[in-house]
Every structure is written in structure tokens, then in C-alpha cells.
Scaffold this motif. Structure first.
Motif, PDB file in Angstrom:
ATOM      1  N   ASN A 263     124.168  28.547  37.739  1.00  0.00           N
ATOM      2  CA  ASN A 263     125.359  28.013  38.394  1.00  0.00           C
ATOM      3  C   ASN A 263     126.234  27.314  37.360  1.00  0.00           C
ATOM      4  N   LYS A 264     127.507  27.651  37.364  1.00  0.00           N
ATOM      5  CA  LYS A 264     128.445  26.998  36.445  1.00  0.00           C
ATOM      6  C   LYS A 264     128.978  25.711  37.073  1.00  0.00           C
ATOM      7  N   VAL A 265     129.010  24.652  36.287  1.00  0.00           N
ATOM      8  CA  VAL A 265     129.525  23.360  36.748  1.00  0.00           C
ATOM      9  C   VAL A 265     130.652  22.944  35.806  1.00  0.00           C
ATOM     10  N   SER A 266     131.824  22.745  36.368  1.00  0.00           N
ATOM     11  CA  SER A 266     132.999  22.410  35.573  1.00  0.00           C
ATOM     12  C   SER A 266     133.080  20.914  35.289  1.00  0.00           C
ATOM     13  N   ARG A 267     133.873  20.569  34.290  1.00  0.00           N
ATOM     14  CA  ARG A 267     134.096  19.158  33.960  1.00  0.00           C
ATOM     15  C   ARG A 267     135.224  18.588  34.825  1.00  0.00           C
ATOM     16  N   TYR A 268     135.111  17.301  35.098  1.00  0.00           N
ATOM     17  CA  TYR A 268     136.080  16.610  35.950  1.00  0.00           C
ATOM     18  C   TYR A 268     136.566  15.355  35.250  1.00  0.00           C
ATOM     19  N   ASP A 269     137.875  15.257  35.102  1.00  0.00           N
ATOM     20  CA  ASP A 269     138.490  14.077  34.494  1.00  0.00           C
ATOM     21  C   ASP A 269     138.546  12.965  35.541  1.00  0.00           C
ATOM     22  N   ILE A 270     137.666  11.978  35.404  1.00  0.00           N
ATOM     23  CA  ILE A 270     137.574  10.913  36.405  1.00  0.00           C
ATOM     24  C   ILE A 270     138.860  10.101  36.468  1.00  0.00           C
ATOM     25  N   HIS A 271     139.447   9.821  35.313  1.00  0.00           N
ATOM     26  CA  HIS A 271     140.686   9.040  35.294  1.00  0.00           C
ATOM     27  C   HIS A 271     141.855   9.840  35.871  1.00  0.00           C
ATOM     28  N   ASP A 280     132.112  24.318  30.137  1.00  0.00           N
ATOM     29  CA  ASP A 280     131.342  24.112  31.360  1.00  0.00           C
ATOM     30  C   ASP A 280     129.872  23.873  31.028  1.00  0.00           C
ATOM     31  N   LYS A 281     129.125  23.446  32.028  1.00  0.00           N
ATOM     32  CA  LYS A 281     127.674  23.369  31.926  1.00  0.00           C
ATOM     33  C   LYS A 281     127.068  24.380  32.891  1.00  0.00           C
ATOM     34  N   TYR A 282     125.822  24.780  32.590  1.00  0.00           N
ATOM     35  CA  TYR A 282     125.119  25.729  33.452  1.00  0.00           C
ATOM     36  C   TYR A 282     123.760  25.163  33.835  1.00  0.00           C
ATOM     37  N   TYR A 283     123.422  25.344  35.117  1.00  0.00           N
ATOM     38  CA  TYR A 283     122.127  24.930  35.627  1.00  0.00           C
ATOM     39  C   TYR A 283     121.490  26.105  36.353  1.00  0.00           C
ATOM     40  N   VAL A 323     130.872  17.747  36.282  1.00  0.00           N
ATOM     41  CA  VAL A 323     130.471  16.877  35.177  1.00  0.00           C
ATOM     42  C   VAL A 323     131.620  15.930  34.875  1.00  0.00           C
ATOM     43  N   GLY A 324     131.376  14.640  34.869  1.00  0.00           N
ATOM     44  CA  GLY A 324     132.442  13.666  34.709  1.00  0.00           C
ATOM     45  C   GLY A 324     132.786  13.373  33.259  1.00  0.00           C
ATOM     46  N   THR A 325     134.063  13.244  32.975  1.00  0.00           N
ATOM     47  CA  THR A 325     134.521  12.785  31.663  1.00  0.00           C
ATOM     48  C   THR A 325     135.420  11.565  31.872  1.00  0.00           C
ATOM     49  N   LEU A 326     135.245  10.580  31.016  1.00  0.00           N
ATOM     50  CA  LEU A 326     136.025   9.351  31.104  1.00  0.00           C
ATOM     51  C   LEU A 326     136.287   8.879  29.681  1.00  0.00           C
ATOM     52  N   ASN A 327     137.497   9.195  29.191  1.00  0.00           N
ATOM     53  CA  ASN A 327     137.797   8.998  27.779  1.00  0.00           C
ATOM     54  C   ASN A 327     136.754   9.752  26.949  1.00  0.00           C
ATOM     55  N   GLU A 330     130.699  10.481  28.943  1.00  0.00           N
ATOM     56  CA  GLU A 330     130.350  11.564  29.864  1.00  0.00           C
ATOM     57  C   GLU A 330     129.470  11.026  30.977  1.00  0.00           C
ATOM     58  N   ILE A 331     129.796  11.431  32.201  1.00  0.00           N
ATOM     59  CA  ILE A 331     128.968  11.112  33.369  1.00  0.00           C
ATOM     60  C   ILE A 331     128.274  12.403  33.776  1.00  0.00           C
ATOM     61  N   ASP A 332     126.952  12.384  33.859  1.00  0.00           N
ATOM     62  CA  ASP A 332     126.213  13.632  34.093  1.00  0.00           C
ATOM     63  C   ASP A 332     126.702  14.356  35.336  1.00  0.00           C
ATOM     64  N   PHE A 333     126.842  13.625  36.452  1.00  0.00           N
ATOM     65  CA  PHE A 333     127.270  14.286  37.682  1.00  0.00           C
ATOM     66  C   PHE A 333     128.243  13.419  38.473  1.00  0.00           C
TER      67      PHE A 333
END
Length: 403
Positions: A263-271, A280-283, A323-327, A330-333
Motif C-alpha cells: 500500500n502506498k502512503v503519501s506525505r502530508y504537509d501538516i502546516h 511516498d512510503k510503502y507498507y 505520513v506527516g511532515t512539519l518543517n 517527520e510524523i510517522d502517521f
């Protein structure tokens, strides 16, 4: 043969019975879709003894003659009762060419309740969505959750049970083999993988270079929880001396996603509150299959497996995951459901103050009041909350169904 109920799926299906929608059960091969169908048949028969149930299982040789829409129409001719309570159930419907034409006609005339299963995402992304847009509901069936794993194998929640789940995964049929028969377990998982590759990747996707595909699956298994980019793929392909563009490699990964291997998991800009379009990440859909592909000599694997297990549990609870990004952090989920969000960091052990600052510190940078969790393999008695962030052991997390 004993059928162990997976009642949450039955209840989900029953909510849509009689609502004028086709119900599509999707998921990797051998995760139990057929058994859920059998359980559903028993449920229907107990509530409506006069129901007319037509069941086509394309994995049975008796239905080999149903190859296309014309064959399906001929088979159904005269089997539907006018004004009756009709049910049409088709297992592995993607093996019938043009099935969507027949289903669309039957659904339009409301002649029967249609329930199908499929082991390839293209069934939804092309056939069903094109011809049946807005008239079907997808219910994704996963391999066993940890709690289901305990039930299927008739064992209690313990550190040993968790280790077995993390190692062997959640394919339902393993309970008949017995986890003590490790050679049989791994041979079975290997055979399931071979079947998926042959039927859902090679035949359906038209991929020719099976060796390269399997090498890419090994690469992904070794990089669970790591960002996969065109650059990292390019480096891997060069190391393997393979003449393939990163774009072609990404298409191979898409084929694996279509077959529900990964499963592909995309990154998400939290800000910025938006999805990012690269890296992306894969699980894996099943932990046992991932471990089989990673091979026996795995170093530092436990953190990857724990993170994959957390992902699967969130998915089973209906969360939309990124997957969270903040500056630069990285936030795992980042998990969203029903307008609410939770944030999670995953670690093997919180063994010292430096690890605590890293894992909890990233979550503390998020400036909102949504719940935040750190999940680890620390002993049950050890986890402590930190500045409002809850610390859960993996066992407790996997046994919890509401956050």
C-alpha cells in the motif's frame, strides 16, 4: 470445516443490503474474502429461508466455462426469480471479461442484490468506476488483525503471541497449518505470493520481467517506513545493474499495489494541510508476506515490522493514513476519520532521554489539540505519558479499537 466469523465485515455488508448498490469486497488473495461470502450466505439463509442465492466462485473448476459477459448472461438466464429476493454473489469477478456490463444491467433493473469479490484494484479503478460510478460500495478485507489472530489461533494476548503475529502475519489459513509447523507456514506464504504474482501481476498487468518485479518487492520489504523516491529507486536499479527507468519501476510498484501486496502512503504537509506529490512510503498488506520477501537474515527489522503493524491496525479501523511532515520533522502517521485526526510516532524502545526527546519532541511541534501517541515495544509496565502525549505499548495499541 469450521468457519471462524469475522463479524465486523458481515455487519458492514448487511448495512448496504437492499440499498440498490453493488457491494465489492476487495483485498489480497487468501485474506478470507471467500469465507466472508460463505458466512454471508449463512446469514441470509437464516434470515430469509426463501431467498434465491446464486453463488459463482471463479476459483472452482465447475465455473471455468464462465469466461466473459456472454457466458455470465447465459448462466444467469432463468436463475433469477421475478419478484423474488435474489442474491448474486461472484468470487474473483475480475476473472470474467466484461463482467461490469452484466452487473450494470442487473443493478439498473434492480433484479438482485449483487455482491462480488476481487483481488485486483483495477476492478475498481477502471471497470467498476467507469461503468458503475456511484452505484457500488467497496469494502476492503485485510489479513487478520492482532485481535483476530488471537481468536483464530485460540491463544491469549501475550508477548509471545505478539511476536508470532509480527513474524507470521495474519493470513487466516495459517490456523489450519499450526504456527508450530514453521516450514509449512513459510511454504504456504511463498505459494500465496507466487499465485498473486502470476494471476494478479503477470497475467492481469502484463508484466514480463518477473525477476525484476521480485527484486523490487525485496527492495520495498527492506525499506518499509522509508521514503521511496525516483532517486532511491534509481540508485537501487544501478546497484542491481538493471536497465530500467525509475518511472517504469514506479509502475511495477503500482502493479504490486493493484494486487494488494503493498500500500502506498503519501506525505502530508501538516502546516499547509495538503498532500505532497513525491517521496511516498510503502507498507505491506500482510506482515508474513513482507517477512518472507525480506528473507531470513534481516537486520534492524523489528522497527520496520512494528511500523507496518501500526499502519495495518489504523487501516483496519477505517482511518485515512498519511505520513506527516512539519518543517524538517517527520510524523510517522497522520490518521484521519470522521473529521478528527490523530498523530502517531512509532519506536522500538524508548530506552533513554534522547530517544524520548526525539519521538515525543516531533509530536510536541504540532500546534493543535488533536490526540498524539507514541507506540513502542516497551514492557507493559514501563510506558508513561509525556507532556500530554500518550505512550502506548504495541500490544495495548493493537487491542484498542477507538482512539
Amino acid at each position: 470445516m469450521r468457519i471462524i466469523e469475522r463479524q465486523q465485515y458481515i455487519e458492514h455488508i448487511l448495512r448496504y443490503i437492499g440499498k440498490g448498490m453493488i457491494i465489492a469486497l476487495t483485498g489480497q488473495r487468501r485474506v478470507g474474502k471467500s469465507y466472508i461470502i460463505r458466512q454471508l450466505v449463512s446469514e441470509i439463509e437464516s434470515k430469509s429461508p426463501d431467498a434465491n442465492i446464486i453463488y459463482i466462485n471463479k476459483e472452482k473448476t465447475k465455473f471455468d466455462n464462465i469466461r466473459n459477459s456472454d457466458d455470465l448472461s447465459r448462466y444467469l438466464s432463468g436463475k433469477l426469480i421475478d419478484g423474488g429476493e435474489n442474491y448474486l454473489l461472484i468470487d474473483e469477478v475480475q476473472d470474467i471479461d466484461g463482467f461490469e456490463n452484466v452487473l450494470r444491467s442487473l443493478n439498473a433493473d434492480e433484479e438482485c442484490q449483487i455482491i462480488v469479490t476481487g483481488s485486483n484494484a483495477k476492478m475498481l479503478s477502471s471497470e467498476l468506476s467507469t461503468y458503475l460510478g456511484g452505484r457500488y460500495i467497496e469494502i476492503h478485507v485485510q489479513s487478520l488483525s492482532y485481535r483476530e489472530f488471537l481468536t483464530f489461533h485460540n491463544i491469549s494476548d501475550s508477548d509471545d503471541s505478539l511476536q508470532k503475529y509480527l513474524g507470521f502475519g495474519g493470513l487466516p489459513h495459517l490456523y489450519r497449518l499450526g504456527l508450530e509447523n514453521e516450514d509449512m507456514v513459510w511454504e504456504y506464504i511463498q505459494n500465496i505470493y507466487n499465485t498473486i504474482v502470476l494471476k494478479d501481476v503477470v497475467q492481469r498487468e502484463g508484466l514480463r520481467n518477473v525477476t525484476l518485479f521480485e527484486n523490487l518487492m525485496s527492495f520495498v520489504s527492506d525499506n518499509v517506513g522509508q521514503l521511496v523516491s525516483a532517486t532511491s529507486l534509481s540508485k537501487y536499479l544501478k546497484s542491481q545493474r538493471v536497465d530500467l527507468t525509475p518511472l517504469s519501476a514506479i509502475n511495477y510498484l503500482k502493479a504490486a499495489s493493484n494486487a494488494y501486496i503493498i500500500n502506498k502512503v503519501s506525505r502530508y504537509d501538516i502546516h499547509g494541510k495538503r498532500l505532497l506529490e513525491s517521496n511516498d512510503k510503502y507498507y505491506f498488506e500482510d506482515l508474513g508476506l513482507r517477512n518472507m520477501l525480506a528473507g531470513p537474515n534481516r537486520i534492524g527489522d523489528i522497527e520496520k515490522v512494528i511500523e507496518n503493524a501500526v499502519y495495518l491496525h489504523l487501516k483496519s479501523l477505517g482511518y485515512k493514513i498519511s505520513v506527516g511532515t512539519l518543517n524538517k520533522a517527520e510524523i510517522d502517521f497522520v490518521a484521519e476519520k470522521g473529521g478528527a485526526t490523530i498523530y502517531l510516532q512509532v519506536a522500538y524502545l524508548i530506552a533513554d532521554h534522547q530517544t524520548m526527546e526525539r519521538e515525543f519532541g516531533n509530536l510536541l511541534k504540532i500546534n493543535d489539540n488533536y490526540p498524539k501517541y507514541v507506540i513502542s515495544m516497551n514492557p507493559m509496565s514501563a510506558p508513561q505519558d509525556y507532556e500530554g502525549i500518550q505512550h502506548l505499548t504495541l500490544r495495548i495499541f493493537l487491542m484498542t479499537d477507538r482512539f
